[in-house]
Design a protein around this motif. Sequence first.
Motif, mmCIF file in Angstrom:
data_model
loop_
_atom_site.group_PDB
_atom_site.id
_atom_site.type_symbol
_atom_site.label_atom_id
_atom_site.label_comp_id
_atom_site.label_asym_id
_atom_site.label_seq_id
_atom_site.Cartn_x
_atom_site.Cartn_y
_atom_site.Cartn_z
ATOM 1 N N TRP A 47 -54.993 27.249 37.860
ATOM 2 C CA TRP A 47 -54.732 28.348 36.892
ATOM 3 C C TRP A 47 -54.538 29.638 37.368
ATOM 4 C CZ3 TRP A 47 -58.787 26.857 32.318
ATOM 5 C CH2 TRP A 47 -58.461 25.736 32.063
ATOM 6 N N GLY A 48 -54.696 29.953 38.813
ATOM 7 C CA GLY A 48 -54.224 30.975 39.115
ATOM 8 C C GLY A 48 -52.795 31.441 39.795
ATOM 9 N N VAL A 49 -52.483 32.594 39.694
ATOM 10 C CA VAL A 49 -51.132 32.885 40.308
ATOM 11 C C VAL A 49 -51.147 34.203 41.172
ATOM 12 C CG1 VAL A 49 -49.023 33.373 39.812
ATOM 13 C CG2 VAL A 49 -49.880 31.952 38.412
ATOM 14 N N GLU A 50 -50.958 34.005 42.460
ATOM 15 C CA GLU A 50 -50.989 35.271 43.337
ATOM 16 C C GLU A 50 -49.458 36.041 43.140
ATOM 17 O OE1 GLU A 50 -53.348 36.390 44.795
ATOM 18 O OE2 GLU A 50 -54.678 34.897 45.135
ATOM 19 N N ILE A 51 -49.498 37.316 42.786
ATOM 20 C CA ILE A 51 -48.368 38.160 42.764
ATOM 21 C C ILE A 51 -48.012 38.636 44.234
ATOM 22 C CG2 ILE A 51 -47.249 40.249 41.604
ATOM 23 C CD1 ILE A 51 -49.215 39.902 39.245
ATOM 24 N N ASP A 52 -47.119 37.612 45.004
ATOM 25 C CA ASP A 52 -46.893 38.075 46.170
ATOM 26 C C ASP A 52 -45.606 38.741 46.344
ATOM 27 O OD1 ASP A 52 -45.287 35.905 45.907
ATOM 28 O OD2 ASP A 52 -46.500 34.403 47.087
ATOM 29 N N GLY A 53 -44.597 38.881 45.270
ATOM 30 C CA GLY A 53 -43.354 39.265 45.594
ATOM 31 C C GLY A 53 -42.372 38.282 46.194
ATOM 32 N N ARG A 54 -42.843 37.188 46.698
ATOM 33 C CA ARG A 54 -41.960 36.190 47.269
ATOM 34 C C ARG A 54 -41.661 34.702 46.458
ATOM 35 N NH1 ARG A 54 -46.056 37.341 51.085
ATOM 36 N NH2 ARG A 54 -46.928 35.090 50.410
ATOM 37 N N THR A 55 -42.442 34.501 45.756
ATOM 38 C CA THR A 55 -42.456 33.265 44.834
ATOM 39 C C THR A 55 -41.627 33.462 43.661
ATOM 40 O OG1 THR A 55 -44.549 32.458 45.735
ATOM 41 C CG2 THR A 55 -43.499 31.408 44.090
ATOM 42 N N ARG A 56 -40.695 32.624 43.336
ATOM 43 C CA ARG A 56 -39.951 32.478 42.120
ATOM 44 C C ARG A 56 -40.572 31.614 41.288
ATOM 45 N NH1 ARG A 56 -36.672 36.565 40.326
ATOM 46 N NH2 ARG A 56 -34.949 35.972 38.896
ATOM 47 N N LEU A 57 -41.275 32.141 40.010
ATOM 48 C CA LEU A 57 -41.913 31.166 39.180
ATOM 49 C C LEU A 57 -41.196 30.442 38.366
ATOM 50 C CD1 LEU A 57 -44.940 33.501 38.069
ATOM 51 C CD2 LEU A 57 -44.966 31.910 39.847
ATOM 52 N N ASP A 58 -41.566 29.527 38.030
ATOM 53 C CA ASP A 58 -40.923 28.224 36.923
ATOM 54 C C ASP A 58 -41.772 28.360 36.015
ATOM 55 O OD1 ASP A 58 -40.055 26.227 35.577
ATOM 56 O OD2 ASP A 58 -39.505 25.154 37.219
ATOM 57 N N LEU A 59 -41.641 29.045 34.866
ATOM 58 C CA LEU A 59 -42.438 29.317 33.766
ATOM 59 C C LEU A 59 -42.551 28.037 33.039
ATOM 60 C CD1 LEU A 59 -41.568 32.606 32.405
ATOM 61 C CD2 LEU A 59 -43.566 31.964 34.148
ATOM 62 N N ASP A 60 -41.625 27.056 33.121
ATOM 63 C CA ASP A 60 -41.719 25.811 32.183
ATOM 64 C C ASP A 60 -42.969 24.884 33.034
ATOM 65 O OD1 ASP A 60 -40.022 26.293 30.147
ATOM 66 O OD2 ASP A 60 -38.343 25.307 31.346
ATOM 67 N N GLU A 61 -42.705 24.837 34.364
ATOM 68 C CA GLU A 61 -43.492 24.071 35.103
ATOM 69 C C GLU A 61 -44.900 24.761 35.182
ATOM 70 O OE1 GLU A 61 -44.699 22.695 39.817
ATOM 71 O OE2 GLU A 61 -42.607 23.487 39.248
ATOM 72 N N LEU A 62 -45.236 25.931 34.874
ATOM 73 C CA LEU A 62 -46.368 26.807 34.946
ATOM 74 C C LEU A 62 -47.381 26.348 33.956
ATOM 75 C CD1 LEU A 62 -48.270 28.628 36.829
ATOM 76 C CD2 LEU A 62 -47.049 30.503 35.345
ATOM 77 N N LEU A 63 -46.295 26.609 32.585
ATOM 78 C CA LEU A 63 -47.085 26.488 31.393
ATOM 79 C C LEU A 63 -46.607 25.426 30.668
ATOM 80 C CD1 LEU A 63 -47.512 30.196 31.072
ATOM 81 C CD2 LEU A 63 -49.321 28.587 30.421
ATOM 82 N N ASP A 64 -46.251 24.181 31.259
ATOM 83 C CA ASP A 64 -45.939 23.113 30.388
ATOM 84 C C ASP A 64 -44.774 23.132 29.285
ATOM 85 O OD1 ASP A 64 -47.880 21.702 32.059
ATOM 86 O OD2 ASP A 64 -49.297 22.491 30.828
ATOM 87 N N GLY A 65 -43.782 23.852 29.716
ATOM 88 C CA GLY A 65 -42.673 23.952 28.768
ATOM 89 C C GLY A 65 -42.899 24.880 27.745
ATOM 90 N N ARG A 66 -44.044 25.676 27.465
ATOM 91 C CA ARG A 66 -44.223 26.476 26.354
ATOM 92 C C ARG A 66 -43.551 27.759 26.690
ATOM 93 N NH1 ARG A 66 -49.521 24.689 27.932
ATOM 94 N NH2 ARG A 66 -50.856 23.691 26.265
ATOM 95 N N PRO A 67 -43.186 28.325 25.341
ATOM 96 C CA PRO A 67 -42.662 29.696 25.461
ATOM 97 C C PRO A 67 -43.895 30.531 26.042
ATOM 98 C CG PRO A 67 -43.055 29.201 23.100
ATOM 99 C CD PRO A 67 -43.168 28.043 23.990
ATOM 100 N N VAL A 68 -43.456 31.591 26.709
ATOM 101 C CA VAL A 68 -44.625 32.091 27.733
ATOM 102 C C VAL A 68 -44.587 33.765 27.367
ATOM 103 C CG1 VAL A 68 -45.298 32.989 30.111
ATOM 104 C CG2 VAL A 68 -44.435 30.711 29.452
ATOM 105 N N VAL A 69 -45.691 34.390 27.173
ATOM 106 C CA VAL A 69 -45.918 35.669 26.934
ATOM 107 C C VAL A 69 -46.552 36.387 27.985
ATOM 108 C CG1 VAL A 69 -47.084 37.372 25.507
ATOM 109 C CG2 VAL A 69 -46.070 35.597 24.189
#
Length: 241
Positions: A47-69
């Motif tokens: 469940w952790g995400v490192e803010i490294d400035g390099r990785t482009r996040l796929d929010l659908d994959e990260l949070l199972d297709g939910r809308p993200v706040v």
Amino acid sequence: MFPPGVGPAADPTEGTAPERTIRSFQPRRSRVTHAQRQALLALWPRWGVEIDGRTRLDLDELLDGRPVVLEIGFGMGEATAEMAAADPATGILAADVHTPGQGNLLRLADRAGLDNVRVANGDAILLLREMLPERSLAGLRVFFPDPWPKKRHHKRRLIQPAFVALAASRLAPGATLHCATDWEPYAEWMLEVLDASEDFVNTAPDGGFAPRPANRPLTRFERQGLAKGHRVRDLIFRRLP
């Protein structure tokens, strides 16, 4: 604090050269409890995400297709966990640099059986600028950021025209930017900055501060402010098409 490759990184941007910005936060060093450490060790890989400035996040994959706040600064995570439990259909990406708070939020989410919370470690501005696609967020929450009360430190306040423009680029049309503060001069500052943006409209009927919505729980920090006689202000602005 943690073995290499385990738990949140002390500096997620180590080895890179991200664009320098004025930081709106101060790293807080305090003791991590045994329960918080165990939660970080067990749950950070999932469940952790490192803010490294390099990785482009796929929010659908990260949070199972939910809308993200995106929530910037969550303290010890109690209010975040409560909001996640009340709205399981929405994903919450909660960003902070406070290791005990990160561990506590993961512990609370696990204990409540929540699977709609992800915890991001590092600078939220870098997260917005480098790692999130345009129009990808359903909302942005900034509750009780550091008010930087001294005039010479006002440049460190998070809510600035440049930040609001960046936030607008990452919010979907109709998404809300919700800020709250118990520091009256900062509340006035926020209102002035947000009112000046052509990307947002104030949802308050009178164009001023909004009543505290029922879905924003009282935080521990807020209760302390209220006990001192502070007046809490909410600002809820909607992203224009």
